[in-house]
Scaffold this motif. Sequence first.
Motif, PDB file in Angstrom:
ATOM      1  N   SER A 119       0.696 -13.254  -0.361  1.00  0.00           N
ATOM      2  CA  SER A 119      -0.054 -12.943   1.056  1.00  0.00           C
ATOM      3  C   SER A 119       1.453 -13.906   1.495  1.00  0.00           C
ATOM      4  CB  SER A 119      -0.907 -13.877   1.393  1.00  0.00           C
ATOM      5  OG  SER A 119      -1.396 -13.183   2.661  1.00  0.00           O
TER       6      SER A 119
ATOM      7  N   SER B 229     -12.582   3.184  -3.260  1.00  0.00           N
ATOM      8  CA  SER B 229     -12.871   4.737  -2.957  1.00  0.00           C
ATOM      9  C   SER B 229     -13.267   4.815  -4.659  1.00  0.00           C
ATOM     10  CB  SER B 229     -12.429   5.233  -1.643  1.00  0.00           C
ATOM     11  OG  SER B 229     -12.628   5.514  -0.987  1.00  0.00           O
TER      12      SER B 229
ATOM     13  N   ILE C 125      -8.625   9.377  -3.639  1.00  0.00           N
ATOM     14  CA  ILE C 125      -7.995  10.182  -2.532  1.00  0.00           C
ATOM     15  C   ILE C 125      -7.896  11.527  -2.624  1.00  0.00           C
ATOM     16  CG2 ILE C 125      -5.334   9.635  -1.314  1.00  0.00           C
ATOM     17  CD1 ILE C 125      -4.834   7.697  -4.337  1.00  0.00           C
ATOM     18  N   GLY C 126      -8.972  11.302  -1.121  1.00  0.00           N
ATOM     19  CA  GLY C 126      -9.133  12.986  -1.278  1.00  0.00           C
ATOM     20  C   GLY C 126      -7.428  12.972  -0.061  1.00  0.00           C
TER      21      GLY C 126
ATOM     22  N   TYR D 173     -11.358  -2.525   8.738  1.00  0.00           N
ATOM     23  CA  TYR D 173     -11.875  -0.921   9.178  1.00  0.00           C
ATOM     24  C   TYR D 173     -12.915  -1.755   9.328  1.00  0.00           C
ATOM     25  CZ  TYR D 173      -8.623   2.848   7.189  1.00  0.00           C
ATOM     26  OH  TYR D 173      -7.166   3.662   6.842  1.00  0.00           O
TER      27      TYR D 173
ATOM     28  N   HIS E  13     -16.120   6.655   6.896  1.00  0.00           N
ATOM     29  CA  HIS E  13     -15.486   6.548   8.066  1.00  0.00           C
ATOM     30  C   HIS E  13     -14.621   7.900   8.369  1.00  0.00           C
ATOM     31  CE1 HIS E  13     -11.449   6.216   5.871  1.00  0.00           C
ATOM     32  NE2 HIS E  13     -11.768   5.856   6.992  1.00  0.00           N
TER      33      HIS E  13
ATOM     34  N   CYS F  78     -11.561  12.714   4.129  1.00  0.00           N
ATOM     35  CA  CYS F  78     -11.527  12.068   2.662  1.00  0.00           C
ATOM     36  C   CYS F  78     -12.557  11.914   2.550  1.00  0.00           C
ATOM     37  CB  CYS F  78     -11.201  10.878   3.185  1.00  0.00           C
ATOM     38  SG  CYS F  78      -9.561  10.245   4.352  1.00  0.00           S
TER      39      CYS F  78
ATOM     40  N   GLY G  75      -2.500  -7.323  -2.606  1.00  0.00           N
ATOM     41  CA  GLY G  75      -3.303  -6.878  -2.823  1.00  0.00           C
ATOM     42  C   GLY G  75      -4.968  -5.657  -2.686  1.00  0.00           C
TER      43      GLY G  75
ATOM     44  N   GLY H 293       0.642  -1.309  -0.324  1.00  0.00           N
ATOM     45  CA  GLY H 293      -0.336  -0.018   0.265  1.00  0.00           C
ATOM     46  C   GLY H 293       1.329   1.395   0.012  1.00  0.00           C
TER      47      GLY H 293
ATOM     48  N   GLY I  17       2.717   2.487   8.023  1.00  0.00           N
ATOM     49  CA  GLY I  17       1.230   3.167   7.743  1.00  0.00           C
ATOM     50  C   GLY I  17       0.355   2.350   8.897  1.00  0.00           C
TER      51      GLY I  17
ATOM     52  N   LEU J  18       0.308 -11.748  12.355  1.00  0.00           N
ATOM     53  CA  LEU J  18       1.558 -12.331  11.764  1.00  0.00           C
ATOM     54  C   LEU J  18       2.277 -11.160  13.123  1.00  0.00           C
ATOM     55  CD1 LEU J  18       3.371 -13.085  10.512  1.00  0.00           C
ATOM     56  CD2 LEU J  18       3.380 -10.540   7.605  1.00  0.00           C
TER      57      LEU J  18
HETATM   58  C1  FAD Z   1     -12.593   3.529   2.576  1.00  0.00           C
HETATM   59  C2  FAD Z   1     -11.825   4.478   2.430  1.00  0.00           C
HETATM   60  C3  FAD Z   1     -11.445   5.581   2.255  1.00  0.00           C
HETATM   61  C4  FAD Z   1     -10.378   6.074   2.308  1.00  0.00           C
HETATM   62  N1  FAD Z   1      -9.964   7.385   1.960  1.00  0.00           N
HETATM   63  C5  FAD Z   1      -8.572   8.032   1.927  1.00  0.00           C
HETATM   64  C6  FAD Z   1      -8.578   9.145   1.188  1.00  0.00           C
HETATM   65  O1  FAD Z   1      -9.444   9.440   0.085  1.00  0.00           O
HETATM   66  N2  FAD Z   1      -7.730  10.000   1.577  1.00  0.00           N
HETATM   67  C7  FAD Z   1      -7.149   9.319   2.723  1.00  0.00           C
HETATM   68  O2  FAD Z   1      -5.641  10.045   3.501  1.00  0.00           O
HETATM   69  N3  FAD Z   1      -6.509   8.589   3.213  1.00  0.00           N
HETATM   70  C8  FAD Z   1      -8.048   7.951   3.160  1.00  0.00           C
HETATM   71  N4  FAD Z   1      -7.994   6.258   3.341  1.00  0.00           N
HETATM   72  C9  FAD Z   1      -6.707   6.209   4.457  1.00  0.00           C
HETATM   73  C10 FAD Z   1      -5.745   5.322   4.056  1.00  0.00           C
HETATM   74  O3  FAD Z   1      -6.487   4.305   2.598  1.00  0.00           O
HETATM   75  C11 FAD Z   1      -4.915   4.547   4.515  1.00  0.00           C
HETATM   76  O4  FAD Z   1      -4.841   5.116   5.893  1.00  0.00           O
HETATM   77  C12 FAD Z   1      -4.146   4.092   3.989  1.00  0.00           C
HETATM   78  O5  FAD Z   1      -4.166   3.281   2.729  1.00  0.00           O
HETATM   79  C13 FAD Z   1      -3.121   3.094   4.751  1.00  0.00           C
HETATM   80  O6  FAD Z   1      -1.900   2.597   3.477  1.00  0.00           O
HETATM   81  P1  FAD Z   1      -0.939   1.149   4.458  1.00  0.00           P
HETATM   82  O7  FAD Z   1      -0.162   1.490   3.507  1.00  0.00           O
HETATM   83  O8  FAD Z   1      -1.035   0.827   5.890  1.00  0.00           O
HETATM   84  O9  FAD Z   1      -2.383  -0.040   3.692  1.00  0.00           O
HETATM   85  P2  FAD Z   1      -3.188  -0.056   3.059  1.00  0.00           P
HETATM   86  O10 FAD Z   1      -3.059   0.692   1.830  1.00  0.00           O
HETATM   87  O11 FAD Z   1      -4.432  -0.878   3.465  1.00  0.00           O
HETATM   88  O12 FAD Z   1      -1.920  -1.525   2.507  1.00  0.00           O
HETATM   89  C14 FAD Z   1      -1.960  -2.484   2.811  1.00  0.00           C
HETATM   90  C15 FAD Z   1      -1.195  -3.722   1.882  1.00  0.00           C
HETATM   91  O13 FAD Z   1      -0.483  -4.973   2.476  1.00  0.00           O
HETATM   92  C16 FAD Z   1      -1.419  -5.877   2.122  1.00  0.00           C
HETATM   93  N5  FAD Z   1      -1.434  -7.265   2.843  1.00  0.00           N
HETATM   94  C17 FAD Z   1      -2.323  -7.453   4.360  1.00  0.00           C
HETATM   95  N6  FAD Z   1      -1.654  -7.954   5.053  1.00  0.00           N
HETATM   96  C18 FAD Z   1      -1.151  -9.377   4.899  1.00  0.00           C
HETATM   97  C19 FAD Z   1      -0.072  -9.945   4.321  1.00  0.00           C
HETATM   98  N7  FAD Z   1      -0.326 -11.233   5.605  1.00  0.00           N
HETATM   99  N8  FAD Z   1       1.218 -10.790   3.334  1.00  0.00           N
HETATM  100  C20 FAD Z   1       1.070  -9.660   1.879  1.00  0.00           C
HETATM  101  N9  FAD Z   1       0.420  -8.235   2.001  1.00  0.00           N
HETATM  102  C21 FAD Z   1      -0.577  -8.076   3.209  1.00  0.00           C
HETATM  103  C22 FAD Z   1      -3.159  -6.144   1.327  1.00  0.00           C
HETATM  104  O14 FAD Z   1      -3.623  -6.512   1.317  1.00  0.00           O
HETATM  105  C23 FAD Z   1      -2.559  -3.923   0.832  1.00  0.00           C
HETATM  106  O15 FAD Z   1      -2.469  -4.609  -0.154  1.00  0.00           O
HETATM  107  C24 FAD Z   1      -8.916   5.753   3.350  1.00  0.00           C
HETATM  108  C25 FAD Z   1      -9.503   4.499   4.032  1.00  0.00           C
HETATM  109  C26 FAD Z   1     -10.451   3.942   3.867  1.00  0.00           C
HETATM  110  C27 FAD Z   1     -10.793   2.642   4.346  1.00  0.00           C
END
Ligand code: FAD
Length: 322
Positions: free
Chosen positions: A80, A43, A46-47, A114, A132, A136, A36, A13, A273, A237
């Motif tokens: 995964s 959504s 991305i806001g 979430y 939520h 965003c 993935g 992510g 993250g 994990l």
């Molecule tokens: C519906 C929604 C809308 C949002 N809109 C906004 C917005 O408009 N603007 C904004 O700034 N923020 C927004 N957010 C918040 C934002 O999406 C998150 O804060 C941000 O994506 C977090 O990034 P991350 O890399 O920590 O996690 P993620 O983006 O969730 O990425 C984590 C990745 O790790 C993968 N993963 C998980 N476990 C494993 C595993 N065991 N092995 C391999 N891969 C794994 C997942 O499949 C995923 O691809 C929104 C959140 C939600 C739920």
Amino acid sequence: MRTTWDCIVVGAGAAGLSGALVLGRARRRTLVVDAGGQSNRVSEGIGGLLGHDGRPPADFYASARAEVSAYPTVELRQGSVVGGEAVDAGFVLELADGSRETARRVLLAPGMDYRHPELPGAAERWGRSVFHCPFCHGWDHRDEPLGVLDRGASGVQRALLLRLWSDDVTLLSDGPAELDDGDAGRLGDAGVAVDERPVAALRGPGSALTAVVFADGDERPCRGLLVPAPLHQRSTLAEQLGATLSEPGPVVADAIEVDATFRTNMPGLFAAGDVIGGMASVARAIAAGHSAAALIVHDLIDEAHEARDIEPRSPSAAARGR
Ligand SMILES: Cc1cc2nc3c(=O)[nH]c(=O)nc-3n(C[C@H](O)[C@H](O)[C@H](O)COP(=O)(O)OP(=O)(O)OC[C@H]3O[C@@H](n4cnc5c(N)ncnc54)[C@H](O)[C@@H]3O)c2cc1C
């Protein structure tokens, strides 16, 4: 044990890809494993991400992956991580396809689950008209009739926040609103209506919302609904690898505890993250992944020097005496 990778990044992510970019640019052997399922992929846009405001998430992640893929020491792998353990020289991670990978460092960036309310009609509207985070999605629903599904102090606080985007906001408490006189007064002053009737379902075409349906069959027009969605670990994990989780909070149920350098309590295990708690946003995840990866690079250098196993200088640098 000779490890295969300098670092394995779990999750691609915003946090994981940002970390992988830093690691790749520092020529560290990096494996990124990703299932993935970025949390905001449902959504429309991305806001609030500078330079990418309103950009579709899939488009953003595809560009980020392309950038990371340009670095030859980084491998992006679909899959995964289902288990793992800390060992003497680092970590062994087990992937869903049965393969095992070893690394000197692990960056956990798997995002969070979430958990929105299990209200009929919420799942198909999640991340669109049911959301939520007003920062965003508030802008996309400005000047529309909006609802806040919540009660008590957090319901008041969130309803007053949502008023920034609309002067038609209703606090839907789905039972007693649990307001003291001060709360009721503040809501009244802000023009927020309170409806305590049990909420039964959401109605509208596709992912759009047009009305909230009450148990008594009555409906209230509503185009956007702010709901609580506490964040939970997606798997065990982090605990398997030895990380400590925080005490449950109202917004984040179980964040991985890290210090200011993104280190967990387990040496060699870093996290960034959503998984570390705090305000969840793409910008913050990018910043955390970036910083964590830079600190991992430093950590690897420190370890190499301690082990007197420093990397040989390139022939050209040696010839220049640098
Ligand atoms: C519906 C929604 C809308 C949002 N809109 C906004 C917005 O408009 N603007 C904004 O700034 N923020 C927004 N957010 C918040 C934002 O999406 C998150 O804060 C941000 O994506 C977090 O990034 P991350 O890399 O920590 O996690 P993620 O983006 O969730 O990425 C984590 C990745 O790790 C993968 N993963 C998980 N476990 C494993 C595993 N065991 N092995 C391999 N891969 C794994 C997942 O499949 C995923 O691809 C929104 C959140 C939600 C739920």
